[in-house]
Design a protein around this motif. Structure first.
Motif, PDB file in Angstrom:
ATOM      1  N   SER A 129      38.005  13.114  -0.354  1.00  0.00           N
ATOM      2  CA  SER A 129      37.976  13.068  -1.821  1.00  0.00           C
ATOM      3  C   SER A 129      38.504  11.735  -2.346  1.00  0.00           C
ATOM      4  N   GLU A 130      39.403  11.082  -1.595  1.00  0.00           N
ATOM      5  CA  GLU A 130      39.856   9.724  -1.970  1.00  0.00           C
ATOM      6  C   GLU A 130      38.672   8.760  -1.935  1.00  0.00           C
ATOM      7  N   ILE A 131      37.842   8.877  -0.895  1.00  0.00           N
ATOM      8  CA  ILE A 131      36.682   7.978  -0.762  1.00  0.00           C
ATOM      9  C   ILE A 131      35.689   8.226  -1.904  1.00  0.00           C
ATOM     10  N   ILE A 132      35.460   9.499  -2.200  1.00  0.00           N
ATOM     11  CA  ILE A 132      34.504   9.815  -3.275  1.00  0.00           C
ATOM     12  C   ILE A 132      34.962   9.181  -4.591  1.00  0.00           C
ATOM     13  N   LYS A 133      36.297   9.243  -4.846  1.00  0.00           N
ATOM     14  CA  LYS A 133      36.839   8.688  -6.101  1.00  0.00           C
ATOM     15  C   LYS A 133      36.618   7.181  -6.210  1.00  0.00           C
ATOM     16  N   LYS A 134      36.449   6.502  -5.070  1.00  0.00           N
ATOM     17  CA  LYS A 134      36.278   5.035  -5.109  1.00  0.00           C
ATOM     18  C   LYS A 134      34.862   4.610  -5.509  1.00  0.00           C
ATOM     19  N   HIS A 135      33.984   5.587  -5.790  1.00  0.00           N
ATOM     20  CA  HIS A 135      32.616   5.262  -6.191  1.00  0.00           C
ATOM     21  C   HIS A 135      32.467   5.500  -7.698  1.00  0.00           C
ATOM     22  N   PRO A 136      32.503   4.425  -8.520  1.00  0.00           N
ATOM     23  CA  PRO A 136      32.416   4.616  -9.969  1.00  0.00           C
ATOM     24  C   PRO A 136      31.213   5.452 -10.416  1.00  0.00           C
ATOM     25  N   LEU A 137      30.080   5.320  -9.723  1.00  0.00           N
ATOM     26  CA  LEU A 137      28.900   6.124 -10.105  1.00  0.00           C
ATOM     27  C   LEU A 137      28.725   7.339  -9.186  1.00  0.00           C
ATOM     28  N   GLY A 138      29.774   7.686  -8.412  1.00  0.00           N
ATOM     29  CA  GLY A 138      29.683   8.828  -7.501  1.00  0.00           C
ATOM     30  C   GLY A 138      28.941   8.455  -6.221  1.00  0.00           C
ATOM     31  N   ILE A 139      28.833   9.456  -5.335  1.00  0.00           N
ATOM     32  CA  ILE A 139      28.126   9.277  -4.056  1.00  0.00           C
ATOM     33  C   ILE A 139      26.629   9.093  -4.328  1.00  0.00           C
ATOM     34  N   GLY A 140      25.978   8.254  -3.511  1.00  0.00           N
ATOM     35  CA  GLY A 140      24.548   8.018  -3.717  1.00  0.00           C
ATOM     36  C   GLY A 140      23.670   9.063  -3.043  1.00  0.00           C
ATOM     37  N   GLU A 141      22.393   9.035  -3.402  1.00  0.00           N
ATOM     38  CA  GLU A 141      21.386   9.883  -2.752  1.00  0.00           C
ATOM     39  C   GLU A 141      20.491   8.983  -1.885  1.00  0.00           C
ATOM     40  N   PRO A 142      19.918   9.539  -0.803  1.00  0.00           N
ATOM     41  CA  PRO A 142      19.057   8.724   0.060  1.00  0.00           C
ATOM     42  C   PRO A 142      17.977   7.962  -0.713  1.00  0.00           C
ATOM     43  N   LYS A 143      17.470   8.588  -1.780  1.00  0.00           N
ATOM     44  CA  LYS A 143      16.393   7.957  -2.561  1.00  0.00           C
ATOM     45  C   LYS A 143      16.857   6.652  -3.211  1.00  0.00           C
ATOM     46  N   ASP A 144      18.165   6.546  -3.519  1.00  0.00           N
ATOM     47  CA  ASP A 144      18.671   5.301  -4.124  1.00  0.00           C
ATOM     48  C   ASP A 144      18.479   4.127  -3.166  1.00  0.00           C
ATOM     49  N   VAL A 145      18.647   4.396  -1.876  1.00  0.00           N
ATOM     50  CA  VAL A 145      18.464   3.348  -0.865  1.00  0.00           C
ATOM     51  C   VAL A 145      16.970   3.137  -0.596  1.00  0.00           C
ATOM     52  N   ALA A 146      16.220   4.237  -0.581  1.00  0.00           N
ATOM     53  CA  ALA A 146      14.770   4.139  -0.330  1.00  0.00           C
ATOM     54  C   ALA A 146      14.101   3.269  -1.396  1.00  0.00           C
ATOM     55  N   ASN A 147      14.493   3.435  -2.659  1.00  0.00           N
ATOM     56  CA  ASN A 147      13.875   2.646  -3.734  1.00  0.00           C
ATOM     57  C   ASN A 147      14.133   1.151  -3.549  1.00  0.00           C
ATOM     58  N   ALA A 148      15.359   0.815  -3.094  1.00  0.00           N
ATOM     59  CA  ALA A 148      15.677  -0.597  -2.843  1.00  0.00           C
ATOM     60  C   ALA A 148      14.824  -1.129  -1.686  1.00  0.00           C
ATOM     61  N   SER A 149      14.593  -0.288  -0.679  1.00  0.00           N
ATOM     62  CA  SER A 149      13.759  -0.698   0.465  1.00  0.00           C
ATOM     63  C   SER A 149      12.337  -0.977   0.001  1.00  0.00           C
ATOM     64  N   ILE A 150      11.833  -0.120  -0.877  1.00  0.00           N
ATOM     65  CA  ILE A 150      10.454  -0.307  -1.362  1.00  0.00           C
ATOM     66  C   ILE A 150      10.328  -1.662  -2.053  1.00  0.00           C
ATOM     67  N   PHE A 151      11.316  -1.996  -2.872  1.00  0.00           N
ATOM     68  CA  PHE A 151      11.302  -3.307  -3.549  1.00  0.00           C
ATOM     69  C   PHE A 151      11.207  -4.424  -2.499  1.00  0.00           C
ATOM     70  N   LEU A 152      12.088  -4.370  -1.482  1.00  0.00           N
ATOM     71  CA  LEU A 152      12.129  -5.470  -0.501  1.00  0.00           C
ATOM     72  C   LEU A 152      10.856  -5.541   0.352  1.00  0.00           C
ATOM     73  N   LEU A 153      10.212  -4.397   0.570  1.00  0.00           N
ATOM     74  CA  LEU A 153       8.974  -4.383   1.361  1.00  0.00           C
ATOM     75  C   LEU A 153       7.776  -4.857   0.542  1.00  0.00           C
ATOM     76  N   SER A 154       7.878  -4.730  -0.773  1.00  0.00           N
ATOM     77  CA  SER A 154       6.707  -4.955  -1.633  1.00  0.00           C
ATOM     78  C   SER A 154       6.535  -6.430  -1.980  1.00  0.00           C
ATOM     79  N   ASP A 155       5.362  -6.739  -2.565  1.00  0.00           N
ATOM     80  CA  ASP A 155       5.091  -8.121  -2.980  1.00  0.00           C
ATOM     81  C   ASP A 155       5.972  -8.525  -4.166  1.00  0.00           C
ATOM     82  N   ALA A 156       6.597  -7.556  -4.839  1.00  0.00           N
ATOM     83  CA  ALA A 156       7.516  -7.885  -5.947  1.00  0.00           C
ATOM     84  C   ALA A 156       8.701  -8.713  -5.428  1.00  0.00           C
ATOM     85  N   ALA A 157       8.985  -8.609  -4.131  1.00  0.00           N
ATOM     86  CA  ALA A 157      10.117  -9.354  -3.542  1.00  0.00           C
ATOM     87  C   ALA A 157       9.624 -10.564  -2.745  1.00  0.00           C
TER      88      ALA A 157
END
Ligand code: NAP
Length: 252
Positions: A207-235
């Motif tokens: 619970s100490e670790i969870i408190k250190k995340h201002p926006l809370g714990i992330g979901e896998p999709k948050d990382v997946a969306n960043a991957s899509i950006f880096l894989l795409s021609d937008a990057a």
């Protein structure tokens, strides 16, 4: 054409049988990519396949990528079916939180073998002309532990720091082959790896670790969306960078 689309791209994803790798597979499929999914657990890989857009062409490699003697021939076989590869996400990895007195050479070895070496060895294969599309993008999933200190994580942090540093050097070397290389550093994301870590460290430390995340714990999709950006021609002008996706964890 939408610059963020992955249509007509074939993406190879390690760690596709669970957590962040499964989510990357699902989101890449929704963005139009064809996929080569890699993991050891065939049943869990098929579960990922069942979650994909039905139009996605998909091939599965069930293998331990730390024993990669046959990996090149397995990849060659899938390329002959799906066509050349224009993206790679190295999501396979293991995490251990242990006091330094419980670290030993075998632990460092086991963690580096999958988190670092397996990913860079696959990058070596996928950088060969016979397997790569004209332009390609490699994404390595690192961790904020590779950037900031966390107790009990000497081996894990060292491996993730190595991923960030190695990806940067690969970006320099592979730019002449028209391959972009970047890493992503997530903080805590809600996946089986996190559940195991919370079991290891207990409720109070969790619970100490969870408190250190201002926006809370992330979901896998948050990382997946960043991957899509880096894989795409937008990057197309993004290489050698480490994209931090951490709900504000490392901003403090
Ligand atoms: N979750 C987090 O909070 C978090 C935060 C920062 C960074 N990360 C990083 O994100 C990546 C994915 O983590 P996750 O949370 O999604 O973990 P996870 O749910 O435990 O998934 C790990 C994946 O790695 C694969 N894998 C492990 N060893 C393998 C091997 N020898 N050969 C082939 N595949 C292997 C597993 O597949 P099989 O079991 O089928 O082999 C599984 O698909 C890891 O690199 C992790 O360090 C996670």
């Amino acid at each position: 054409m939408d610059a963020f689309s992955l249509k007509n791209k074939t993406i190879l994803i390690t760690g596709a049988s669970s957590g962040i790798g499964r989510s990357c597979s699902v989101e890449c499929s929704k963005s139009g990519a064809n996929l080569i999914l890699v993991g050891r657990n065939q049943e869990e890989l098929m579960k990922t396949v069942s979650l994909l857009n039905p139009e996605t062409k998909v091939e599965v490699i069930a293998a331990d990528i730390t024993h990669a003697e046959h990996l090149e021939s397995l990849i060659a076989e899938k390329v002959s079916i799906l066509g050349k590869i224009s993206g790679f996400i190295h999501c396979a990895g293991i995490e251990k939180t242990l006091p330094l007195k419980k670290h030993n050479p075998q632990l460092y070895h086991d963690i580096f073998e999958i988190n670092v070496i397996a990913g860079f060895e696959i990058a070596k294969i996928l950088s060969l002309k016979k397997y790569k599309e004209e332009a390609s993008s490699f994404v390595f999933i690192s961790s904020v532990a590779g950037m900031v200190g966390e107790a009990g994580k000497a081996a894990y942090s060292a491996s993730k720091g190595a991923v960030i540093a190695g990806a940067r050097s690969l970006a320099m070397e592979l730019s002449r082959s028209n391959i972009r290389v970047n890493s992503i550093s997530p903080a805590m994301v809600n996946t089986p790896i996190l559940e195991r870590m919370f079991d290891d460290i207990g409720e109070e430390a969790s619970s100490e670790i969870i408190k250190k995340h201002p926006l809370g714990i992330g979901e896998p999709k948050d990382v997946a969306n960043a991957s899509i950006f880096l894989l795409s021609d937008a990057a197309r002008w993004v290489t050698g960078t480490n994209l931090v996706i951490d709900g504000g964890y490392s901003a403090q």
